[in-house]
Design a protein around this motif. Sequence first.
Motif, mmCIF file in Angstrom:
data_model
loop_
_atom_site.group_PDB
_atom_site.id
_atom_site.type_symbol
_atom_site.label_atom_id
_atom_site.label_comp_id
_atom_site.label_asym_id
_atom_site.label_seq_id
_atom_site.Cartn_x
_atom_site.Cartn_y
_atom_site.Cartn_z
ATOM 1 N N HIS A 163 0.863 -1.184 0.000
ATOM 2 C CA HIS A 163 0.000 0.000 0.000
ATOM 3 C C HIS A 163 0.891 1.222 0.000
ATOM 4 N N ARG A 164 0.303 2.384 -0.300
ATOM 5 C CA ARG A 164 1.125 3.569 -0.494
ATOM 6 C C ARG A 164 0.624 4.739 0.341
ATOM 7 N N LEU A 165 1.479 5.743 0.467
ATOM 8 C CA LEU A 165 1.102 7.054 0.964
ATOM 9 C C LEU A 165 1.474 8.064 -0.107
ATOM 10 N N ASP A 166 0.674 9.119 -0.254
ATOM 11 C CA ASP A 166 1.019 10.176 -1.193
ATOM 12 C C ASP A 166 2.358 10.795 -0.817
ATOM 13 N N ARG A 167 2.997 11.435 -1.795
ATOM 14 C CA ARG A 167 4.308 12.054 -1.566
ATOM 15 C C ARG A 167 4.289 12.958 -0.331
ATOM 16 N N GLU A 168 3.279 13.816 -0.223
ATOM 17 C CA GLU A 168 3.259 14.801 0.857
ATOM 18 C C GLU A 168 2.525 14.317 2.109
ATOM 19 N N THR A 169 2.123 13.064 2.142
ATOM 20 C CA THR A 169 1.556 12.479 3.352
ATOM 21 C C THR A 169 2.666 11.747 4.100
ATOM 22 N N LEU A 206 -5.015 -9.067 3.807
ATOM 23 C CA LEU A 206 -5.535 -8.270 4.917
ATOM 24 C C LEU A 206 -6.117 -6.949 4.426
ATOM 25 N N LEU A 207 -5.441 -6.333 3.467
ATOM 26 C CA LEU A 207 -5.961 -5.096 2.896
ATOM 27 C C LEU A 207 -7.249 -5.353 2.126
ATOM 28 N N ARG A 208 -7.291 -6.462 1.419
ATOM 29 C CA ARG A 208 -8.474 -6.764 0.606
ATOM 30 C C ARG A 208 -9.716 -6.950 1.473
ATOM 31 N N VAL A 209 -9.547 -7.575 2.625
ATOM 32 C CA VAL A 209 -10.703 -7.835 3.495
ATOM 33 C C VAL A 209 -10.844 -6.762 4.577
ATOM 34 N N THR A 257 -11.432 1.332 3.332
ATOM 35 C CA THR A 257 -10.881 1.023 2.013
ATOM 36 C C THR A 257 -9.670 1.916 1.793
ATOM 37 N N GLY A 258 -8.949 1.704 0.707
ATOM 38 C CA GLY A 258 -7.740 2.488 0.469
ATOM 39 C C GLY A 258 -7.635 2.986 -0.956
#
Length: 306
Positions: free
Chosen positions: A137-143, A162-165, A235-236
């Motif tokens: 999973h990711r975070l935005d550049r400025e997060t 785990l992310l999917r569920v 969700t992400g």
Amino acid sequence: MTAFDAELPEALAGERLDRIVAMLCDVPRSVAGELIDAGEVRIDGEVRTRRADRLDEGQRLTLDVPAGPEELTVEADPDVPVDVVHEDEHLLVIDKPAGLVVHPGAGNPTGTLVHGLLARYPEIADVGEPFRPGIVHRLDRETSGLLAVARTAEAHAGLTELLRVHDIVRRYRTLVWDHVTEPRGQVDAPIGRSTKDPTKMGIVVGGREARTGYEVVRRYDEPVPVTELVCHLETGRTHQIRVHLRGIGHPVVGDPRYGGVRQTLPAPRQFLHAEHLAFRHPVTGQPVEADSPLPADLREVLARLS
């Protein structure tokens, strides 16, 4: 990147768009889906952002295809900082600073978190996709804040599941414009590529399901009305918190893309920090929990409020 422009053959008529892109462009289906989500795929000149769209014979498909694995080389870079807050033989939890891109992509071929990770943990080179090894999973550049990284294929598969569920707790701290009146709430609204600006995401009919819970921490009146929140991701989706909070009339302070920049309260960046991450270890079953304090640049913004 390689330009692709072709008419859909009869053999693929009626297939899903993500499968068509994967087959015609010889990329993994996950990559095809990301290209569609990012607004990179056009059908007869029109951007399509629904992976499940079905196409007809003769429709023209155009996009820029990223380099294949055999063309991609991600070199280790020991100069990229990597702040590790949890480490075991299967996975890591990293505290990412603002300004650091998570993995290489268009406009960011070097100097990403992945380059720094490869210098310290070369074994992740074969975990996951070649251009973003270990990343689930990711975070935005400025997060700023916490994200999990897989060191083994087993952990990568487990974290992805785990992310999917929706079985990973992800809590963010943010500051938004104006007073949020309810003490807590949830935004349940689909997110997709904006039809007005393909560089942005938006709440759109037919987008992917997205849910963001929020709780008020504190409301401030001076020098301007703003509200400090904690947000919980179920969700992400790309830019989810920023899009959802703008959608209810409370854009994130300092967010230039979604209407959060105002001279009455200057901010060095978007006020968004991933402060808490918790999940059950996908291999050992043991609880993994990490917290990240609010960085100094965001604490300084709060210090100006009363």
